[in-house]
Design a protein around this motif. Structure first.
Motif, short mmCIF file in Angstrom:
data_model
loop_
_atom_site.label_atom_id
_atom_site.label_comp_id
_atom_site.label_asym_id
_atom_site.label_seq_id
_atom_site.Cartn_x
_atom_site.Cartn_y
_atom_site.Cartn_z
N UNK A 194 -0.82 78.96 4.34
CA UNK A 194 -1.97 78.15 4.76
C UNK A 194 -1.52 76.78 5.23
N UNK A 195 -0.62 76.16 4.51
CA UNK A 195 -0.25 74.76 4.78
C UNK A 195 0.50 74.57 6.08
N UNK A 196 1.20 75.60 6.55
CA UNK A 196 1.99 75.42 7.77
C UNK A 196 1.11 75.41 9.01
N UNK A 197 -0.08 76.03 8.93
CA UNK A 197 -0.91 76.19 10.13
C UNK A 197 -1.34 74.84 10.73
N UNK A 198 -1.82 73.86 9.94
CA UNK A 198 -2.13 72.57 10.56
C UNK A 198 -0.93 71.91 11.22
N UNK A 199 0.26 72.10 10.65
CA UNK A 199 1.46 71.50 11.23
C UNK A 199 1.86 72.23 12.51
N UNK A 200 1.61 73.53 12.58
CA UNK A 200 1.83 74.25 13.84
C UNK A 200 0.88 73.73 14.91
N UNK A 201 -0.38 73.55 14.55
CA UNK A 201 -1.36 73.03 15.50
C UNK A 201 -0.99 71.61 15.94
N UNK A 202 -0.54 70.79 14.99
CA UNK A 202 -0.13 69.43 15.32
C UNK A 202 1.02 69.43 16.31
N UNK A 203 2.04 70.24 16.07
CA UNK A 203 3.20 70.28 16.96
C UNK A 203 2.79 70.78 18.35
#
Length: 695
Positions: A662-671
């Protein structure tokens, strides 16, 4: 790391324009594998005059068609434009029709020599293009071969390691003619003799006017597939698809394809042969011949080798054309981020057993079930991978240690090889790779096999080298990834390794409640990811605030140390912005010196066993006026940022071992949004390619 593609139509009338478009489109499907230069080779209408056999006179096969080679620096579009411009300027007849024609194509990710037309492929044997080769991989002994060929009068025009291959083929061909006084050597014998001298990793396709309308492909350590589309006449005189388990040898009309990846084949056929190491596949007169090259025997062989042919069955690709298209999305990376609920569902389908009142919930991994007892008795479990795959294994390590009771260690494949680190017969070595073809991981696999360890593969590619050469394994089944930066493969890898931990720990009664809670969490995981994908606009707004920054730090610990590493890697890969993932427990041992009011810092502080420690980290960063962005569990924003001085990203709470998904998804979207806003190509980041099959 490059993409190679070839197309041969046999007894199927095709115009040159159509042949060109098939080759170009094959390269477009492979452009994620290399995009700094490209090239193709097709035949002209012009027949070569019959001339003397003296190789110094540039002898070509009687009546053969002259090969036309086009090479261009830059993206595939540059090559397409240059080919059609040259066709116009030379009056090349694009409507000329061929009942048989063999064309080859290549897209390059530079290793030896800068991107330029002369370093692009196909590489040639010299004037006349008597032998042409496209290559993916690295020839480690090319310098020795080059020196030898120079002594025999060959001139080299490129800086590539590949150029020795077609020149070596011409040398072998000329030597055979000299000995026999006439051309009696077959194309396959020439290629087999070339292979005998090559060291390194490669997938190769050969074309030669001495052997018109033939192609030969061979491989060692680099991926290569043969696609077969056989046709038969229907009652109205037209053609229809003919289904066959084996490539036919009867001259039936067909279209044949070679490709580095199934992505370039799926729109033509689902019938493929995954070519194995040291196999030589010869296309001639509509027939497919497969020879097995014995490298050790060939080293001591005198004269041209004549290995026996083998027969291999075709397999069916389990993918659809829609998977290789962007659909309504702007980029493949964006599409693949948003596909994660579906890829997770597919990864878990049929593997989670719901249980009932008489039977506990459980996990079924067919590829591991016969080896679970051995894994449980292991001295240790060693995860081996590179980049994103290493990070996925790191995220899964704590849960596997918890349920198995077996020590779990982590190894970067390249570092393990550099150190020649100890691997024992009592070890279980788990090799994690999206493509299943990563060079360092493959070499580490060979090393572990030599040391007698049980080897387990976790890949996203059926029939890949890791899948074939490990003792057992699990296919993550995330679907194809076109974008260079891995997203859905990462989350599916974590899910698979969580299921692997559940299967290994399934014999322990004391952990039954914990296992069932995690299984429930896995069932609900796709919906949690759908929920967090709703943060897309919020992440775009955050990206607007960060787009002009030079650096970004990410702090995580426990399960989410891997999240910090992977999030930082994504920002580096695609947004070309310095970013560093740091273990929060190490903050006071150096990284704290970087903190000031200008440096943006993301702290991952969702609710798990490390939550209170991460709260302490946040307070220490606040005390030094850190510019904080805190990722926390939904509803806990006021708790982690009581004075309102930091930006909060709230995500759904799941079982702690699944929280990294779950936590990686916002960071994927941010990148992703950072990359688009900064004006970079998100699917083809600078200097990187999808599956690094070279060292």
């Amino acid at each position: 790391m490059c993409g190679i593609f070839a197309y041969l139509n046999y007894n199927v009338q095709k115009e040159r324009r159509y042949i060109l478009e098939v080759l170009f489109n094959g390269l477009r499907r492979l452009e994620y594998r290399g995009y700094d230069s490209s090239g193709i080779c097709i035949d002209s209408d012009l027949s070569q005059p019959s001339i003397a056999l003296d190789p110094a006179e540039n002898g070509l096969a009687d009546g053969s068609c002259k090969p036309l080679v086009f090479r261009q620096e830059g993206k595939i579009l540059s090559l397409v434009r240059s080919v059609y411009d040259e066709a116009d300027s030379t009056n090349l007849n694009l409507e000329a029709s061929f009942s048989v024609h063999a064309g080859i194509a290549h897209t390059r990710w530079a290793t030896h020599g800068v991107p330029s037309p002369r370093n692009s492929h196909p590489q040639s044997s010299g004037v006349g293009n008597e032998f042409l080769v496209v290559h993916n991989g690295i020839i480690t002994n090319y310098e020795v071969l080059k020196e030898t060929l120079i002594r025999h009068g060959f001139n080299f025009e490129s800086d590539t390691d590949t150029e020795v291959i077609p020149k070596l083929a011409k040398f072998v061909f000329d030597e055979a003619k000299t000995e026999k006084g006439e051309q009696t050597v077959t194309f396959s014998q020439v290629v087999l003799e070339v292979m005998r001298h090559l060291e390194g990793a490669y997938a190769l396709i050969f074309k030669s006017p001495h052997y018109p309308n033939e192609l030969i492909a061979c491989k060692r350590g680099s991926p290569l597939l043969l696609g077969v589309k056989e046709l038969s006449e229907d009652a109205n005189g037209g053609t229809s698809f003919h289904d066959s388990k084996f490539p036919t040898m009867d001259g039936q009309p067909k279209e044949l394809f070679f490709s580095s990846d199934a992505n370039a084949l799926i729109e033509h056929t689902k019938k493929v042969l995954v070519i194995e190491d040291d196999e030589v596949v010869h296309l001639k007169d509509g027939s497919v011949s497969i020879l097995k090259f014995d490298y050790n025997k060939a080293k001591n062989h005198g004269g041209l080798p004549r290995p026996a042919s083998v027969q291999r069955a075709l397999s069916v690709l389990e993918m659809e054309v829609e998977q290789i298209k962007k659909g309504n999305y702007e980029h493949f990376m964006q599409k693949e981020i948003h596909e994660q609920p579906e890829s997770l569902t597919t990864t878990m389908r049929g593997r989670l057993i719901c249980g009932d009142s008489s039977k506990a919930k459980s996990v079924l991994l067919g590829g591991l079930k016969d080896h679970l007892k051995t894994i449980r008795r292991s001295r240790r479990i060693v995860f081996i991978g590179c980049g994103t795959s290493y990070n996925a294994a790191l995220a899964a390590r704590p849960f596997l240690e918890e349920l198995s009771g077996v020590p779990v260690t982590m190894e970067l494949a390249s570092d393990l090889l550099d150190r020649q680190g100890p691997i024992y017969r009592e070890d279980t070595a788990v090799f994690v790779s999206q493509s299943g073809e990563t060079a360092d991981t493959l070499l580490a696999l060979q090393y572990a096999l030599e040391n007698g360890a049980l080897c387990v593969g976790i890949t996203n590619t059926v029939g890949s080298a890791i899948a074939r050469n490990t003792h057992c394994g699990v296919h993550i089944n995330a679907g194809c990834e076109i974008g260079v930066a891995s997203t859905k493969a990462y989350t599916s890898q974590i899910a698979v390794m969580a299921m692997m931990a559940l299967a290994i720990g399934d014999d322990t009664i004391s952990s039954q409640a914990r296992r069932e809670a995690v299984i429930d969490g896995l069932f609900g995981l796709p919906n949690k990811v759908r929920e967090v994908l709703k943060l897309d606009d919020e992440m775009k707004d955050l990206a607007k605030l960060l787009m002009d920054e030079q650096s970004l730090l990410m702090f995580g610990r426990g399960y989410n140390y891997a999240t910090a590493l992977e999030g930082a890697l994504k920002v580096k890969e695609v947004a070309l912005m310095h970013s560093e993932g740091i273990l929060a427990g190490e903050m006071k041992h150096g990284p704290l010196a970087l903190v000031d009011e200008t440096l943006p810092i993301i702290v991952i502080a969702t609710h798990d066993a490390c939550f209170s420690k991460q709260q302490s980290v946040i307070q220490q960063l606040h005390a030094r006026k850190g510019r904080l962005i805190v990722m926390c569990s939904k509803g806990e924003g006021p708790l982690v940022c009581s004075n309102g001085s930091c930006r909060v990203i709230e995500v759904p709470q799941v079982e702690d071992c699944l929280q990294p998904v779950v936590n990686i998804v916002p960071l994927q979207l941010l990148s992703y949004h950072l990359t688009v806003l900064r004006g970079y190509n998100v699917d083809q980041p600078r200097n990187l390619a999808k599956s690094v099959t070279t060292q």
